[in-house]
Design an enzyme around this catalytic site. Structure first.
Site, PDB file in Angstrom:
ATOM      1  N   CYS A  86       0.995  -1.221  -0.006  1.00  0.00           N
ATOM      2  CA  CYS A  86      -0.234  -0.026   0.053  1.00  0.00           C
ATOM      3  C   CYS A  86       0.941   1.369   0.027  1.00  0.00           C
ATOM      4  CB  CYS A  86      -1.092  -0.040   1.198  1.00  0.00           C
ATOM      5  SG  CYS A  86      -2.491   0.978   1.076  1.00  0.00           S
ATOM      6  N   HIS A 203      -3.519  -5.882   0.743  1.00  0.00           N
ATOM      7  CA  HIS A 203      -2.897  -6.180   2.139  1.00  0.00           C
ATOM      8  C   HIS A 203      -2.859  -7.551   2.387  1.00  0.00           C
ATOM      9  CE1 HIS A 203      -2.429  -1.876   3.869  1.00  0.00           C
ATOM     10  NE2 HIS A 203      -3.368  -1.473   2.940  1.00  0.00           N
ATOM     11  N   GLU A 205      -1.011  -9.046   4.738  1.00  0.00           N
ATOM     12  CA  GLU A 205      -0.879  -8.986   6.152  1.00  0.00           C
ATOM     13  C   GLU A 205      -2.202  -9.052   6.776  1.00  0.00           C
ATOM     14  OE1 GLU A 205      -0.851  -4.707   5.852  1.00  0.00           O
ATOM     15  OE2 GLU A 205      -0.449  -6.498   4.625  1.00  0.00           O
TER      16      GLU A 205
END
Length: 232
Positions: A86, A203, A205
């Protein structure tokens, strides 16, 4: 494998990454303050999401001059791994580690959603735990995530297979309606020519634990561990 997660003033996804690398994968992880210049102990540098330096000027435009990013450039030049997520993707383009730029979303709105993403190739550490052509679901949250590059750069990225992730339909088709931000060629993530630097807007994660209802991002991190194990 030792991870380093860069922390800028304004980072807000640094702990999310550490939760995966240190908490779930139980790998040594160091939070790296933006003023640090010695990262020689690290195998993987992660530049996380957030709003580095408040995203004043352009996203990532100030972060590129930080001591840690100068060290990260040298880290990448040595063939070591660098992941930008990002805002981290924005920083990598500003720093010249990846081509192109991330600009305002097509509709000029912040987009926060979960979207289908197609894995274009699986012969790099980042994607080796996926299948080529596999469609996964990853969260996105950005206002300036529309990937732009000039026609020659775009053609080179495609010809070299540097597009690793592409926004798509659930069936894997890269259609305009499946493009959440107006990125050229539905690009969601690219790597450098060498393949050791990856930048992506989604993302992974945030898609790593069953409690979140999605673990599609975890394979990216498992791929890194498998790559190191193969070398060892």
């Amino acid at each position: 494998m030792k991870f380093g997660v860069v922390v800028f003033p304004g980072s807000n996804c640094d702990r999310d990454v550490a939760t995966v690398t240190e908490g779930l994968l139980q790998q040594p992880t160091r939070m790296v303050w933006h003023e640090e210049s010695d990262i020689s102990d690290l195998d993987v540098v992660v530049v996380p999401g957030g709003f580095s330096y408040g995203d004043y000027l352009r996203c990532g435009a100030i972060a590129r001059f930080s001591p840690v990013m100068q060290a990260t450039i040298k880290h990448a030049e040595q063939g070591k791994l660098v992941l930008g997520i990002c805002n981290g993707f924005q920083v990598l383009t500003e720093a010249g580690l990846l081509p192109g730029a991330l600009v305002r979303n097509r509709d000029l709105h912040f987009v926060c959603d979960r979207v289908p993403v197609k894995v274009e190739r699986n012969d790099l550490p980042w994607t080796q735990e996926y299948q080529a052509g596999e469609v996964i679901t990853l969260p996105i949250a950005h206002g300036e995530g529309s990937y732009y590059a000039d026609p020659d750069t775009l053609a080179e990225l495609e010809a070299n297979g540097q597009v690793l992730f592409r926004y798509c339909t659930a069936a894997g088709e890269a259609e305009n309606g499946s493009n959440p931000n107006g990125s050229l060629n539905n690009i969601a993530g690219i790597c450098n020519h060498r393949g050791n630097v990856l930048g992506m807007m989604p993302h992974p994660e945030r898609a790593a634990e069953p409690i979140l209802g999605n673990t599609d991002g975890m394979k990216l991190f498992h791929g890194l561990l498998s790559a190191v194990a193969a070398i060892a």
